[in-house]
Design an enzyme around this catalytic site. Structure first.
Site, short mmCIF file in Angstrom:
data_model
loop_
_atom_site.label_atom_id
_atom_site.label_comp_id
_atom_site.label_asym_id
_atom_site.label_seq_id
_atom_site.Cartn_x
_atom_site.Cartn_y
_atom_site.Cartn_z
N TYR A 69 18.92 82.29 77.09
CA TYR A 69 19.48 83.39 76.29
C TYR A 69 20.77 82.97 75.56
O TYR A 69 20.81 82.94 74.32
CB TYR A 69 19.72 84.58 77.22
CG TYR A 69 20.41 85.76 76.61
CD1 TYR A 69 20.04 86.28 75.38
CD2 TYR A 69 21.44 86.40 77.30
CE1 TYR A 69 20.67 87.39 74.84
CE2 TYR A 69 22.08 87.51 76.78
CZ TYR A 69 21.70 88.00 75.54
OH TYR A 69 22.34 89.09 75.02
N VAL A 95 20.57 104.05 87.89
CA VAL A 95 22.02 103.92 87.72
C VAL A 95 22.59 103.71 89.13
O VAL A 95 22.58 104.64 89.95
CB VAL A 95 22.61 105.20 87.07
CG1 VAL A 95 24.13 105.09 86.96
CG2 VAL A 95 21.97 105.46 85.72
N SER A 124 31.83 82.40 84.45
CA SER A 124 31.53 83.83 84.50
C SER A 124 32.72 84.59 85.07
O SER A 124 33.49 84.05 85.88
CB SER A 124 30.32 84.01 85.42
OG SER A 124 30.18 85.36 85.78
N ASN A 134 30.14 90.29 79.94
CA ASN A 134 28.72 90.67 80.05
C ASN A 134 28.00 90.51 78.71
O ASN A 134 28.01 91.43 77.89
CB ASN A 134 28.62 92.11 80.56
CG ASN A 134 29.14 92.23 81.97
OD1 ASN A 134 28.40 92.14 82.93
ND2 ASN A 134 30.45 92.38 82.09
N LYS A 156 29.58 79.12 90.58
CA LYS A 156 30.39 79.05 89.35
C LYS A 156 31.84 78.68 89.71
O LYS A 156 32.48 77.87 89.04
CB LYS A 156 30.36 80.39 88.61
CG LYS A 156 29.00 80.71 88.00
CD LYS A 156 28.76 79.96 86.72
CE LYS A 156 27.32 79.63 86.50
NZ LYS A 156 27.05 78.81 85.35
N TYR A 214 25.54 82.67 93.81
CA TYR A 214 25.67 82.44 92.36
C TYR A 214 27.15 82.41 91.96
O TYR A 214 27.62 81.45 91.35
CB TYR A 214 24.94 83.54 91.56
CG TYR A 214 25.30 83.48 90.10
CD1 TYR A 214 24.79 82.49 89.28
CD2 TYR A 214 26.18 84.41 89.53
CE1 TYR A 214 25.15 82.40 87.94
CE2 TYR A 214 26.54 84.33 88.20
CZ TYR A 214 26.03 83.33 87.40
OH TYR A 214 26.40 83.24 86.08
N GLY A 271 27.75 94.23 96.24
CA GLY A 271 28.33 93.15 95.42
C GLY A 271 28.79 93.60 94.04
O GLY A 271 29.46 92.84 93.35
N TYR A 282 32.48 84.11 80.80
CA TYR A 282 31.83 85.20 80.07
C TYR A 282 31.99 86.50 80.84
O TYR A 282 31.83 86.53 82.05
CB TYR A 282 30.33 85.00 79.92
CG TYR A 282 29.84 83.68 79.40
CD1 TYR A 282 30.68 82.79 78.73
CD2 TYR A 282 28.51 83.33 79.59
CE1 TYR A 282 30.19 81.59 78.26
CE2 TYR A 282 28.01 82.13 79.13
CZ TYR A 282 28.86 81.26 78.47
OH TYR A 282 28.36 80.07 78.02
N ILE A 308 18.10 69.05 84.91
CA ILE A 308 19.43 68.40 84.91
C ILE A 308 19.70 67.64 86.21
O ILE A 308 20.64 66.86 86.28
CB ILE A 308 20.59 69.39 84.66
CG1 ILE A 308 20.52 70.58 85.62
CG2 ILE A 308 20.63 69.84 83.21
CD1 ILE A 308 21.83 71.35 85.73
N LYS A 363 20.71 82.06 87.53
CA LYS A 363 21.77 83.06 87.29
C LYS A 363 21.56 84.44 87.90
O LYS A 363 22.33 85.36 87.63
CB LYS A 363 21.97 83.21 85.79
CG LYS A 363 20.76 83.78 85.07
CD LYS A 363 21.11 84.39 83.74
CE LYS A 363 19.93 85.05 83.10
NZ LYS A 363 20.17 85.69 81.85
#
Ligand SMILES: NC(=O)c1ccc[n+]([C@@H]2O[C@H](COP(=O)([O-])OP(=O)(O)OC[C@H]3O[C@@H](n4cnc5c(N)ncnc54)[C@H](O)[C@@H]3O)[C@@H](O)[C@H]2O)c1
Length: 361
Positions: A18, A237, A143, A199, A173, A169, A316, A197, A78, A103
């Site tokens: 992405y 939600v 992130s 979002n 990072k 994750y 989390g 980053y 990689i 991710k």
């Protein structure tokens, strides 16, 4: 105006994904005629789509169609040092943008070894091969998760990192940032920009490149757009009892093309005389929106209803997350220019034209 020489070849790991694909197209769009820049993408396609019998992933094929330019592609993991070695031998790479990673926060809790294998071992393998070939310039995809539960808002780069990290994750990072700091201490040749980053959402304005999550999306925006297009029934939600204006979680959403432009600016720093060391820089807009505000904005931009229901909080998830972007403005000469409406409109354009993402079923 400051003169700027493009690197000879940029290696983009995870360039079929992405953020990677939007960065590749932005690099090519900003490339002037006669500029010899080569883009070399390495991706194992664990989260990218390539039609059967095709040599290039769909995202890169579309980028070539849109720009009329060529992207070199290697289907390589990689973690495979030999394959990376050959690529560095075949191309005159002088800078790397490293996106390749797993991710999904929730999945990382179930599969920590896989996440550490790819995100940490894969990253160390890449660094070893870079060093072997004398390539020391790196832009890394970090992130805002490295900040954990924010101690204050907006979050600047001096905010502590590594505290209250709940997922493998997020830890991966953070650990990679620590490794990169150590590298920079060990050898002054390293010049590393870790872009934190917030979002990323949205899609390329052509509607041909966008986010194509496999399975049920983890992130809010692709979930909302899949509900709007009728692929999913209802948005959950997660929590309406947070201490925010409407009780739902607040995030700093940034258009993926603005994010991509931040990478192009970051590469330019490598050409400043004496630029070296480790630099962490936030990429966000500095404005937070709640889940319910996102739902309303998306309905407005798409003209579609987004049915939603409240569910319990998700483990989390932090209450709110907003970037202080002063450093990005100062050091990169960059700021996000696209509005929330742009983010929703472009996501919808992509989703409506590609209801099954890159899979033309
Ligand atoms: N999208 C977000 O919300 C977000 C937020 C903060 C940071 N990031 C970071 O940005 C980077 C890009 O994220 P994205 O959203 O584009 O994800 P993505 O999954 O769309 O792209 C990652 C790409 O890396 C590839 N890849 C994974 N493992 C690989 C391996 N072992 N070898 C080679 N290629 C491999 C995948 O096939 C995929 O194409 C990641 O490092 C991610 O952690 C993303």
């Amino acid at each position: 105006m400051q003169s700027y020489i493009m690197p000879r070849a940029v290696l983009v790991t995870g360039g079929a994904g992405y953020v990677g694909s939007h960065t590749v197209i932005t690099l090519l769009e900003r490339q002037s005629d006669g500029d010899p820049l080569e883009i070399v993408v390495v991706d194992n396609l664990s989260n990218g789509y390539c039609a059967e019998g095709e040599k290039k992933p769909e995202a890169l094929k579309r980028i070539e169609e849109l720009t009329g330019k060529t992207v070199h592609f290697y289907k390589v993991d990689i973690r495979c040092a030999e394959a990376l070695d050959r690529i560095f031998e075949n191309h005159n790479i002088d800078c790397v943008i490293h996106f390749a990673a797993l991710k999904a926060v929730g999945e990382s809790v179930e599969k920590p070894l896989e996440y550490y294998q790819v995100n940490i071992n894969g990253t160390c393998t890449l660094f070893e091969i870079m060093r072997k070939h004398g390539v020391y310039k790196l832009v890394y995809s970090s992130s805002c998760t490295v900040y954990g539960e924010p101690e204050y808002l907006p979050i600047n780069e001096s905010h502590p990192t590594g505290k209250s990290l709940t997922s493998p994750y997020g830890k991966s990072k953070y650990f990679c940032e620590e490794i990169m700091k150590d590298l920079c201490v060990s050898d002054k040749k390293w010049a590393i920009i870790s872009l934190r980053y917030f979002n990323p959402v949205g899609a390329h304005e052509s509607g041909r490149i966008g986010e194509d999550p496999s399975g049920i999306p983890n992130n809010l925006m692709p979930y909302i757009s899949q509900v709007a297009v009728g692929r999913l029934k209802e948005l959950k939600v997660f929590g309406d009892d947070y201490p925010t204006a409407d009780g739902t979680g607040v995030r700093d959403y940034i258009h993926v093309c603005d994010l991509a432009a931040g990478h192009v600016q970051a590469i330019k720093l490598f050409h400043q005389p004496g630029f070296n060391g480790f630099h962490a820089i936030n990429l966000g807009t500095g404005t937070g929106y709640s889940v319910l505000e996102m739902v309303a904005a998306f309905s407005n931009a798409s003209g579609r209803a987004v049915p939603h229901a409240v569910a319990p909080r998700r483990a989390g998830d932090v209450t709110a997350n907003v970037a202080d972007v002063a450093l990005a403005t100062r050091s990169l000469g960059w700021r996000a220019t696209r509005s929330l409406h742009d983010m929703c409109r472009d996501t919808w354009r992509w989703q409506e034209a590609n209801p099954n993402g890159y899979h033309r079923i």
